[in-house]
Design an enzyme around this catalytic site. Structure first.
Site, PDB file in Angstrom:
ATOM      1  N   GLY A   1      52.389   5.745 -41.166  1.00  0.00           N
ATOM      2  CA  GLY A   1      52.929   5.581 -42.299  1.00  0.00           C
ATOM      3  C   GLY A   1      52.109   6.675 -43.322  1.00  0.00           C
ATOM      4  O   GLY A   1      51.255   7.386 -43.043  1.00  0.00           O
TER       5      GLY A   1
ATOM      6  N   CYS B   1      47.242   6.070 -36.786  1.00  0.00           N
ATOM      7  CA  CYS B   1      47.499   6.941 -37.997  1.00  0.00           C
ATOM      8  C   CYS B   1      46.957   5.889 -39.209  1.00  0.00           C
ATOM      9  O   CYS B   1      45.894   5.473 -39.156  1.00  0.00           O
ATOM     10  CB  CYS B   1      48.762   7.762 -38.214  1.00  0.00           C
ATOM     11  SG  CYS B   1      48.745   8.730 -39.600  1.00  0.00           S
ATOM     12  N   LEU B   2      47.986   5.622 -40.021  1.00  0.00           N
ATOM     13  CA  LEU B   2      47.701   4.613 -41.203  1.00  0.00           C
ATOM     14  C   LEU B   2      47.316   3.331 -40.512  1.00  0.00           C
ATOM     15  O   LEU B   2      46.483   2.638 -41.052  1.00  0.00           O
ATOM     16  CB  LEU B   2      48.795   4.674 -41.854  1.00  0.00           C
ATOM     17  CG  LEU B   2      48.889   3.633 -43.227  1.00  0.00           C
ATOM     18  CD1 LEU B   2      47.752   4.163 -44.283  1.00  0.00           C
ATOM     19  CD2 LEU B   2      50.108   3.490 -43.834  1.00  0.00           C
TER      20      LEU B   2
ATOM     21  N   GLN C   1      43.701   3.595 -39.937  1.00  0.00           N
ATOM     22  CA  GLN C   1      43.131   3.262 -41.252  1.00  0.00           C
ATOM     23  C   GLN C   1      43.183   1.877 -41.783  1.00  0.00           C
ATOM     24  O   GLN C   1      42.122   1.395 -42.119  1.00  0.00           O
ATOM     25  CB  GLN C   1      43.711   4.418 -42.410  1.00  0.00           C
ATOM     26  CG  GLN C   1      43.580   5.816 -41.975  1.00  0.00           C
ATOM     27  CD  GLN C   1      44.598   6.689 -42.773  1.00  0.00           C
ATOM     28  OE1 GLN C   1      45.297   6.321 -43.661  1.00  0.00           O
ATOM     29  NE2 GLN C   1      44.384   7.907 -42.450  1.00  0.00           N
TER      30      GLN C   1
ATOM     31  N   GLY D   1      46.199  12.730 -44.404  1.00  0.00           N
ATOM     32  CA  GLY D   1      45.263  13.438 -45.313  1.00  0.00           C
ATOM     33  C   GLY D   1      44.206  12.592 -45.621  1.00  0.00           C
ATOM     34  O   GLY D   1      43.334  12.837 -46.582  1.00  0.00           O
TER      35      GLY D   1
ATOM     36  N   HIS E   1      48.405  11.438 -33.420  1.00  0.00           N
ATOM     37  CA  HIS E   1      49.579  10.739 -32.885  1.00  0.00           C
ATOM     38  C   HIS E   1      49.896  10.826 -31.245  1.00  0.00           C
ATOM     39  O   HIS E   1      50.159  12.054 -31.035  1.00  0.00           O
ATOM     40  CB  HIS E   1      50.794  11.618 -33.848  1.00  0.00           C
ATOM     41  CG  HIS E   1      50.932  10.916 -34.903  1.00  0.00           C
ATOM     42  ND1 HIS E   1      51.628   9.840 -35.527  1.00  0.00           N
ATOM     43  CD2 HIS E   1      50.268  11.630 -36.166  1.00  0.00           C
ATOM     44  CE1 HIS E   1      51.484   9.701 -36.907  1.00  0.00           C
ATOM     45  NE2 HIS E   1      50.827  10.513 -37.332  1.00  0.00           N
TER      46      HIS E   1
ATOM     47  N   GLU F   1      51.850   9.414 -29.579  1.00  0.00           N
ATOM     48  CA  GLU F   1      53.246   9.658 -29.018  1.00  0.00           C
ATOM     49  C   GLU F   1      54.076  10.515 -29.207  1.00  0.00           C
ATOM     50  O   GLU F   1      55.316  10.780 -29.197  1.00  0.00           O
ATOM     51  CB  GLU F   1      53.982   8.221 -30.025  1.00  0.00           C
ATOM     52  CG  GLU F   1      54.543   8.360 -31.117  1.00  0.00           C
ATOM     53  CD  GLU F   1      53.254   8.714 -32.123  1.00  0.00           C
ATOM     54  OE1 GLU F   1      53.562   9.549 -33.436  1.00  0.00           O
ATOM     55  OE2 GLU F   1      52.012   8.603 -32.231  1.00  0.00           O
TER      56      GLU F   1
END
Length: 191
Positions: free
Chosen positions: A49, A76-77, A80, A120, A161, A163
Site C-alpha cells: 500500500g 511492502c507496507l 512495515q 519510500g 514485491h 509477486e
C-alpha cells in the site's frame, strides 16, 4: 484459507496466493483481529500500500493481537506494519526504491534475488529485538533491511514485491513458504 488485509493490495498478489492453492478473503485495513479470527483463516496476509507506515498504529495493534494465533506474511507496507507491530520503527529513505532489478540477498541461502520495489520507507533493523527477529533479506544497493522472520512465531515479511508482474520472479518461493508455514502451523496445532 487466507485473510488478506487490504492496505492497497495489488491484484497479482491475490493471483499468486491462489496459484499456490489458497482461498483468499480480502478485508479492509481497519478490520479488527477479532473479526479476522472469526473468519477462521489458516493464515493472514498483510498487503502492500502507499504512504508513510508510522501513522498506522491501529493497524499494527490489530496485527499484534494475531501474533501466535495465525501465521502472518507481509509484503511492502505489510512488512512495515509488521515491523511496527513487533515494536520496531520505520524511517523515510533518502532515495526511495522504485522499479525492477534491485539486488537483494537472502541471508539464509546466500542467493541474490533480483526484485521489484516501490517504496519510500523502510523498517529500522536496529529497532527490532534480535532475540525475537531474524533479519533475512538485505538490499545490496544501500544495505537496507528487506525481509524478516520471527524466531518463535510463524511471521515473515519482505519489503519488496515478490509477486511482481511481469517480473522478476526470483522471489515467488515466498508464497510457497507462506503456504508451508500455514500447513505446518495447522499440523502442529492439531498434534
Amino acid at each position: 484459507h487466507v485473510v488478506a488485509y487490504d492496505f492497497g493490495i495489488k491484484q497479482n498478489i491475490l493471483r499468486r496466493l491462489v496459484a499456490v492453492g489458497c482461498r483468499v478473503t480480502v478485508v479492509p485495513a481497519l478490520t479488527s483481529a477479532e473479526e479476522v479470527l472469526s473468519l477462521n483463516p489458516d493464515g493472514v496476509f498483510l498487503s502492500n500500500g502507499p504512504g508513510d507506515p508510522a501513522p498506522l498504529q491501529v493497524e499494527a495493534a490489530n496485527i499484534r493481537k494475531l501474533f501466535g494465533k495465525k501465521p502472518i506474511f507481509g509484503i511492502c507496507l505489510g512488512h512495515q506494519v509488521l515491523g511496527l507491530a513487533l515494536g520496531g520503527r520505520t524511517y523515510k529513505l533518502k532515495f526511495g526504491h522504485r522499479g525492477g532489478n534491485h539486488p537483494v540477498i537472502n541471508k539464509a541461502t546466500g542467493k541474490v534475488e533480483i526484485t521489484a520495489h516501490n517504496h519510500g520507507f523502510a523498517v529500522d533493523p536496529n529497532s527490532l529485538k534480535s532475540s525475537d527477529v531474524e533479519l533475512t533479506h538485505w538490499n545490496l544497493n544501500d544495505d537496507t533491511l528487506e525481509g524478516l522472520r520471527h524466531r518463535n512465531m510463524p511471521l515473515l515479511s519482505v519489503q519488496y514485491h515478490p509477486e511482481a508482474s511481469p517480473g522478476p520472479h526470483d522471489s515467488y518461493y515466498l508464497f510457497d513458504d507462506f503456504r508451508k508455514m500455514m500447513e505446518d502451523w495447522r499440523t502442529n496445532r492439531n498434534a
